[in-house]
Design an enzyme around this catalytic site. Structure first.
Site, PDB file in Angstrom:
ATOM      1  N   LYS A 111     -46.429  11.895 -67.748  1.00 52.70           N
ATOM      2  CA  LYS A 111     -45.228  11.701 -66.881  1.00 52.70           C
ATOM      3  C   LYS A 111     -44.490  10.539 -66.836  1.00 52.70           C
ATOM      4  CE  LYS A 111     -46.865  16.066 -64.245  1.00 52.70           C
ATOM      5  NZ  LYS A 111     -47.493  16.357 -63.018  1.00 52.70           N
ATOM      6  N   LYS A 194     -47.322  23.781 -70.557  1.00 49.33           N
ATOM      7  CA  LYS A 194     -48.213  24.683 -69.666  1.00 49.33           C
ATOM      8  C   LYS A 194     -47.688  25.520 -68.917  1.00 49.33           C
ATOM      9  CE  LYS A 194     -49.974  21.675 -66.138  1.00 49.33           C
ATOM     10  NZ  LYS A 194     -50.012  23.068 -64.788  1.00 49.33           N
ATOM     11  N   LYS A 197     -46.526  25.094 -61.219  1.00 46.94           N
ATOM     12  CA  LYS A 197     -45.943  25.147 -60.362  1.00 46.94           C
ATOM     13  C   LYS A 197     -44.563  24.894 -59.920  1.00 46.94           C
ATOM     14  CE  LYS A 197     -49.292  24.636 -57.552  1.00 46.94           C
ATOM     15  NZ  LYS A 197     -48.923  22.281 -57.378  1.00 46.94           N
TER      16      LYS A 197
HETATM   17  P1  ATP Z   1     -47.867  20.892 -60.544  1.00 48.47           P
HETATM   18  O1  ATP Z   1     -46.618  20.907 -62.345  1.00 48.47           O
HETATM   19  O2  ATP Z   1     -47.160  20.496 -58.939  1.00 48.47           O
HETATM   20  O3  ATP Z   1     -48.891  20.207 -61.124  1.00 48.47           O
HETATM   21  P2  ATP Z   1     -49.774  22.955 -61.479  1.00 48.47           P
HETATM   22  O4  ATP Z   1     -49.505  23.744 -61.660  1.00 48.47           O
HETATM   23  O5  ATP Z   1     -50.036  21.872 -62.243  1.00 48.47           O
HETATM   24  O6  ATP Z   1     -48.069  22.166 -60.656  1.00 48.47           O
HETATM   25  P3  ATP Z   1     -51.826  21.984 -59.850  1.00 48.47           P
HETATM   26  O7  ATP Z   1     -52.220  22.248 -57.882  1.00 48.47           O
HETATM   27  O8  ATP Z   1     -51.837  20.089 -60.736  1.00 48.47           O
HETATM   28  O9  ATP Z   1     -51.436  22.954 -60.378  1.00 48.47           O
HETATM   29  O10 ATP Z   1     -53.485  22.624 -59.881  1.00 48.47           O
HETATM   30  C1  ATP Z   1     -54.059  23.074 -58.917  1.00 48.47           C
HETATM   31  C2  ATP Z   1     -55.086  24.274 -60.288  1.00 48.47           C
HETATM   32  O11 ATP Z   1     -54.136  24.731 -61.075  1.00 48.47           O
HETATM   33  C3  ATP Z   1     -56.002  23.616 -61.393  1.00 48.47           C
HETATM   34  O12 ATP Z   1     -57.523  23.332 -60.953  1.00 48.47           O
HETATM   35  C4  ATP Z   1     -55.241  23.104 -62.372  1.00 48.47           C
HETATM   36  O13 ATP Z   1     -56.341  22.332 -63.288  1.00 48.47           O
HETATM   37  C5  ATP Z   1     -54.854  24.979 -62.417  1.00 48.47           C
HETATM   38  N1  ATP Z   1     -53.842  25.120 -63.862  1.00 48.47           N
HETATM   39  C6  ATP Z   1     -52.903  24.432 -63.606  1.00 48.47           C
HETATM   40  N2  ATP Z   1     -52.171  24.480 -64.164  1.00 48.47           N
HETATM   41  C7  ATP Z   1     -52.174  25.333 -65.283  1.00 48.47           C
HETATM   42  C8  ATP Z   1     -51.858  27.140 -66.585  1.00 48.47           C
HETATM   43  N3  ATP Z   1     -51.326  26.613 -66.898  1.00 48.47           N
HETATM   44  N4  ATP Z   1     -53.370  26.880 -66.751  1.00 48.47           N
HETATM   45  C9  ATP Z   1     -54.326  27.093 -66.430  1.00 48.47           C
HETATM   46  N5  ATP Z   1     -54.155  26.522 -64.724  1.00 48.47           N
HETATM   47  C10 ATP Z   1     -53.831  25.975 -64.758  1.00 48.47           C
HETATM   48 MG    MG Z   2     -50.823  19.507 -61.869  1.00 51.44          MG
END
Ligand code: ATP
Ligand code: MG
Length: 330
Positions: A111, A194, A197
């Site tokens: 990032k 991946k 959100k």
């Molecule tokens: P951001 O893009 O804001 O980082 P994110 O979708 O990665 O959002 P996080 O809040 O960083 O979400 O992570 C929340 C949980 O979701 C963590 O346990 C992370 O490992 C899990 N997670 C995030 N993306 C994935 C994915 N693509 N597949 C499985 N688990 C995921």
């Molecule tokens: Mg994340």
């Protein structure tokens, strides 16, 4: 009783990947541990989001967790920023860490380029030390997360271990718990990256749990696949189909073998129709409960406040112990 903790950044609304990677297992196990979920609002600040939107995301996420089944008898849910000990310990943990190792963390490397444009990458740089504090502060043994967080949990263990070596056993060292199926759910439009959100709200490859299910169905129907026309699991050669198989396996509580066998004679289109149908039923059920909670903001705020009070009690006791151990407490 051992402690389990997990966190989520209020950088958007929960995706199906967040549910599969971090939430599902947590809910299933919440009664077996002393269970904590924190909304990682400070970690969330590495991505700029309008303050108004952050507040909304925090409430959405709280309501979504409740809708997904967290049981407040067993689980403490709170905002990271409400428990100042997280930052306090994060600072102390940074003394166990080198600039070199932080700059080699995958998340920082991936990032950094994006953030370098704004010249403000310090928060991202020290993310792992704050994350280590989030976990060590509660002596957590188990951290359910997706694959993307593996190295962060390993770093947490390292840092805790170093601290223990210098000052004597102070922290429990955590283990990650990464799901066997769906550890890394991929973006439907680009199954090489991946699902996240923080993707734009109109991203066609991201399944947001709060999206209208008709939109979700469309996204699944237009998921990128391949030209082979055969359904089997091979994430290297068939990332799109394998991703859909993983999603289906988790939603349907089947193994990858069972799902692959069940759909092996389907066309891609018919298979997608099944995935879209199962996923929308699953999501509709959560949405139903979500709106009941989300319409009562006072209740949600009360839940978070009570959660913070409980977490603060645990955290301040631990901080006292830490300060004593390192000689700061007279
Ligand atoms: P951001 O893009 O804001 O980082 P994110 O979708 O990665 O959002 P996080 O809040 O960083 O979400 O992570 C929340 C949980 O979701 C963590 O346990 C992370 O490992 C899990 N997670 C995030 N993306 C994935 C994915 N693509 N597949 C499985 N688990 C995921
Ligand atoms: Mg994340």
């Amino acid at each position: 009783m051992k402690t389990m903790i997990t966190g989520i950044r209020p950088t958007g609304t929960i995706t199906l990947a967040n549910y599969i990677g971090g939430i599902k297992k947590f809910i299933e196990q919440q009664k077996e541990y002393k269970s904590l979920i924190f909304i990682a609002d400070i970690h969330g600040l590495t991505t700029y989001i309008e303050p108004k939107e952050i507040r909304n995301n925090i409430l959405d996420i709280t309501a979504l967790y409740l809708a997904c089944g967290i049981d407040l008898e067993h689980t403490i849910i709170f905002q990271q920023g409400d428990v100042l000990e997280h930052c306090n310990l994060g600072f102390l943990i940074s003394f166990q860490c080198s600039v070199g190792e932080l700059s080699r963390m995958t998340q920082y490397k991936s990032k950094k380029l994006e953030l370098a444009k704004t010249d403000k990458d310090m928060g991202l740089f020290i993310y792992p030390t704050l994350m280590a504090a989030d976990i060590l502060l509660y002596d957590a043994s188990i951290v359910p997360v997706g694959e993307d967080q593996r190295t962060h949990i390993e770093k947490t263990r390292d840092l805790g271990e170093r601290f223990n070596k210098v000052y004597g056993k102070t922290f429990e060292l955590p283990e990650y718990q990464i799901p066997k199926i769906g550890a890394k759910i991929m973006n439907l439009q680009n199954p090489k990256v991946k699902m996240s959100k923080s993707a734009p709200k109109n991203d066609k490859g991201t399944i947001f749990i709060l999206d209208d299910v008709e939109i979700t169905k469309k996204k699944i129907m237009s998921a990128v696949t391949d030209n082979e026309g055969k359904i089997y699991f091979d994430p290297e050669r068939k990332p799109g189909i394998s991703n859909l198989l993983s999603i289906m396996a988790v939603i349907d509580n089947l193994s990858i073998e069972e799902v692959s066998d069940k759909y092996k004679d389907y066309t891609y289109k018919d298979f997608k129709i099944e995935v879209a149908d199962k996923v929308s039923k699953f999501i509709l059920n959560i949405q139903d409960k979500f709106y009941k909670y989300r319409n009562d903001e006072d209740y949600l705020k009360k839940v978070l406040k009570e959660g913070a009070n409980k977490a603060r009690k645990l955290a301040s006791k631990k901080m006292d112990e830490v300060r004593k151990t390192i000689g700061l407490k007279l």
